[in-house]
Write a protein that holds these residues in place. Sequence first.
Motif, PDB file in Angstrom:
ATOM      1  N   CYS A  53       8.025   4.373   4.959  1.00  0.00           N
ATOM      2  CA  CYS A  53       8.394   5.761   5.238  1.00  0.00           C
ATOM      3  C   CYS A  53       8.437   6.036   6.740  1.00  0.00           C
ATOM      4  O   CYS A  53       9.053   7.002   7.181  1.00  0.00           O
ATOM      5  CB  CYS A  53       7.398   6.704   4.591  1.00  0.00           C
ATOM      6  N   GLU A  85       1.513   4.385   1.983  1.00  0.00           N
ATOM      7  CA  GLU A  85       1.002   4.842   0.691  1.00  0.00           C
ATOM      8  C   GLU A  85       1.269   3.852  -0.441  1.00  0.00           C
ATOM      9  O   GLU A  85       0.450   3.691  -1.339  1.00  0.00           O
ATOM     10  CB  GLU A  85       1.671   6.189   0.369  1.00  0.00           C
ATOM     11  N   THR A  86       2.412   3.209  -0.385  1.00  0.00           N
ATOM     12  CA  THR A  86       2.806   2.425  -1.552  1.00  0.00           C
ATOM     13  C   THR A  86       2.147   1.051  -1.593  1.00  0.00           C
ATOM     14  O   THR A  86       1.977   0.494  -2.675  1.00  0.00           O
ATOM     15  CB  THR A  86       4.335   2.247  -1.596  1.00  0.00           C
ATOM     16  N   CYS A 121       4.605   9.190   6.376  1.00  0.00           N
ATOM     17  CA  CYS A 121       3.985   8.909   5.083  1.00  0.00           C
ATOM     18  C   CYS A 121       2.660   9.686   4.944  1.00  0.00           C
ATOM     19  O   CYS A 121       1.994   9.984   5.938  1.00  0.00           O
ATOM     20  CB  CYS A 121       3.757   7.403   4.953  1.00  0.00           C
ATOM     21  N   ASP A 122       2.313   9.938   3.689  1.00  0.00           N
ATOM     22  CA  ASP A 122       1.242  10.899   3.355  1.00  0.00           C
ATOM     23  C   ASP A 122       0.064  10.969   4.327  1.00  0.00           C
ATOM     24  O   ASP A 122      -0.226  12.021   4.882  1.00  0.00           O
ATOM     25  CB  ASP A 122       0.636  10.558   1.986  1.00  0.00           C
ATOM     26  N   HIS A 193      10.550   9.480   4.534  1.00  0.00           N
ATOM     27  CA  HIS A 193       9.461   9.508   3.548  1.00  0.00           C
ATOM     28  C   HIS A 193       9.939  10.122   2.245  1.00  0.00           C
ATOM     29  O   HIS A 193      11.094  10.552   2.122  1.00  0.00           O
ATOM     30  CB  HIS A 193       8.243  10.237   4.123  1.00  0.00           C
ATOM     31  N   CYS A 194       9.055  10.171   1.259  1.00  0.00           N
ATOM     32  CA  CYS A 194       9.395  10.710  -0.067  1.00  0.00           C
ATOM     33  C   CYS A 194      10.090  12.067   0.077  1.00  0.00           C
ATOM     34  O   CYS A 194       9.630  12.921   0.842  1.00  0.00           O
ATOM     35  CB  CYS A 194       8.140  10.896  -0.897  1.00  0.00           C
ATOM     36  N   ALA A 200       3.810  13.905   1.522  1.00  0.00           N
ATOM     37  CA  ALA A 200       4.388  13.752   2.859  1.00  0.00           C
ATOM     38  C   ALA A 200       5.177  15.009   3.251  1.00  0.00           C
ATOM     39  O   ALA A 200       5.010  15.543   4.354  1.00  0.00           O
ATOM     40  CB  ALA A 200       5.281  12.527   2.908  1.00  0.00           C
TER      41      ALA A 200
HETATM   42 FE1  FES Z   1       5.345   7.338   1.955  1.00  0.00          FE
HETATM   43 FE2  FES Z   1       5.682   8.843  -0.311  1.00  0.00          FE
HETATM   44  S1  FES Z   1       5.209   6.757  -0.120  1.00  0.00           S
HETATM   45  S2  FES Z   1       5.751   9.424   1.728  1.00  0.00           S
END
Ligand code: FES
Length: 573
Positions: A53, A85-86, A121-122, A193-194, A200
């Motif tokens: 992200c 995050e992933t 990212c988050d 990002h998402c 995020a």
């Molecule tokens: Fe990075 Fe959702 S996985 S913002």
Amino acid sequence: MAKKLRSTEWFGRQDKDGFAYRSWMKNQGLPHHLFDGRPVIGICNTWSELTPCNAHLRGIAEKVKRGVYEMGGFPVEFPVTSLGETLMRPTAMLFRNLASMDVEESIRANPLDAVVLLVGCDKTTPSLLMGAASCDLPTLVVSGGPMLNGRFRGERIGSGTHVWKFDAMVKAGELTKEEFMESESCMSRSVGHCMTMGTASTMACMVEALGMGLPGNAAIPAADSRRQVLAHMAGRRIVEMVAEDLKPSDILTKAAFENAIRANGAIGGSTNAVIHLLAIAGRVGVEHSLDDWDSIGRDVPCLVNLMPSGEYLMEDFYYAGGLPVVLKQLAESGLLHKDAITVNGKTQWDNVANVEVYEEDVVFSMDKPFKEQGGLVVLRGNLAPDGAILKPSAASPELLSHTGRAVVFEDIEDYKARVDQPDLDIDASCIMVLKNCGPRGYPGMAEVGNMALPAKLLKQGVTDMIRISDARMSGTAYGTVVLHAAPEAAVGGPLALVQSGDEITLDVEQRSISLNVSDEELAKRREAWKPVHPQHDRGYVQLYQKTVMQANEGADLDFLRGGSGAPIPRDSH
Ligand code: FES
């Protein structure tokens, strides 16, 4: 007289130390005039190929540098721990506080006068904000921006949200494995990002609502050239902020946090914002409690029709006007502190007074909101004396007042082993309880609270059930999910005492979550209770487990609360 710049203590010296400070920097091809006393701007970058992200943030950093140079500053980019995050195990949240320490000490140890935080990212947003807030140098946040809309077979698909949906469809026999695999590349088709209103995007909106980012920070897609313009303008502005000595402690006031809470309601934002804002407030010493989320955010309607609660995505949100049109509506309804100051030196109201909504199907009005209740609900009772939260806009209305039989999973392994067993004694009226997934228990408080429903119930067409845990939930998830129960099971919170077959009552109207078991019986169970998970005995995880606070306090490490500013470290030469 202008305040002496912090960086002058390094680069302004005419002695052997000054020689060392400048000389080694010059090996990068930096000309001598950059050390003439101009503001040194740190660009704190979470770029990493392991944080997809944020993988485009080096390009964003170059645009920030352009702006800094234009205004006569000296930009220096530096990396900090990046939390993807992933990929990260057991959960990126375990390392949020560690990354914040990296940020704090990197800023404090170096000759910086201000910082631009590059996040996406988050966890990258709260960790950088927490670290920078503890230093309190002028700080401006630039988010990397969301991915473009996902698109699969003619439909919008959203990061995360459609992973849960497609996974449930595969389990229910409605989607083949091949189709499931095909959708992967349709979901993530650009940098960023998402693009759902997950954590995020929520945190990017929080940055804007807190006043720590420029107007428009949250929604401009990462791939849109205007994201680069925003970065360029941030570079220009941070140099001015040094001259104005505009610091996080000037911006992150109680009013700013109240604005953020209400903005979170209006966007249908992630439950994770609660824990991150509590932690950030702890760093700046602003009084901010879990109950504020209910008392201040309670009556805020959700205006934004974005997944996971709605149907659109961040790209649509940008075209509709983005967060400024939401903030404007809150302000006009008396739900925003209009005079809260922001990084551009203007008030929130100055920033949004002249914006307008372009897509009324994406951003609704206060008169006709997308959902009546956008705010998060704080629940208390003998199951969560220190509080638990629920997001009504992602829940099923018919489950918001419900009594059911508990089906208990002792930890995430127990859940994975048994949830899909055909003989699991469960039906749609039951309440699924997951223990030992809080800050200390997991450790790191993973996003497993929205546990998938048993396959046999999915096949019967069940789409939602009440789920209760001390865990968090992905901001892209949905369902009637009670999260962050505190104290957590691993420290002996009442959640540890629940047994399968107990009756639990959720009453959102009354803000209560009760275990309908007598006090005598609970006392007996407490006598017999033993912690199930060993403590880690070395490294960061040991430190984390020993010092992490509970969810209702933001899950920061207890010794990191507050800040000590950015004094000039002692010489070592
Ligand atoms: Fe990075 Fe959702 S996985 S913002």
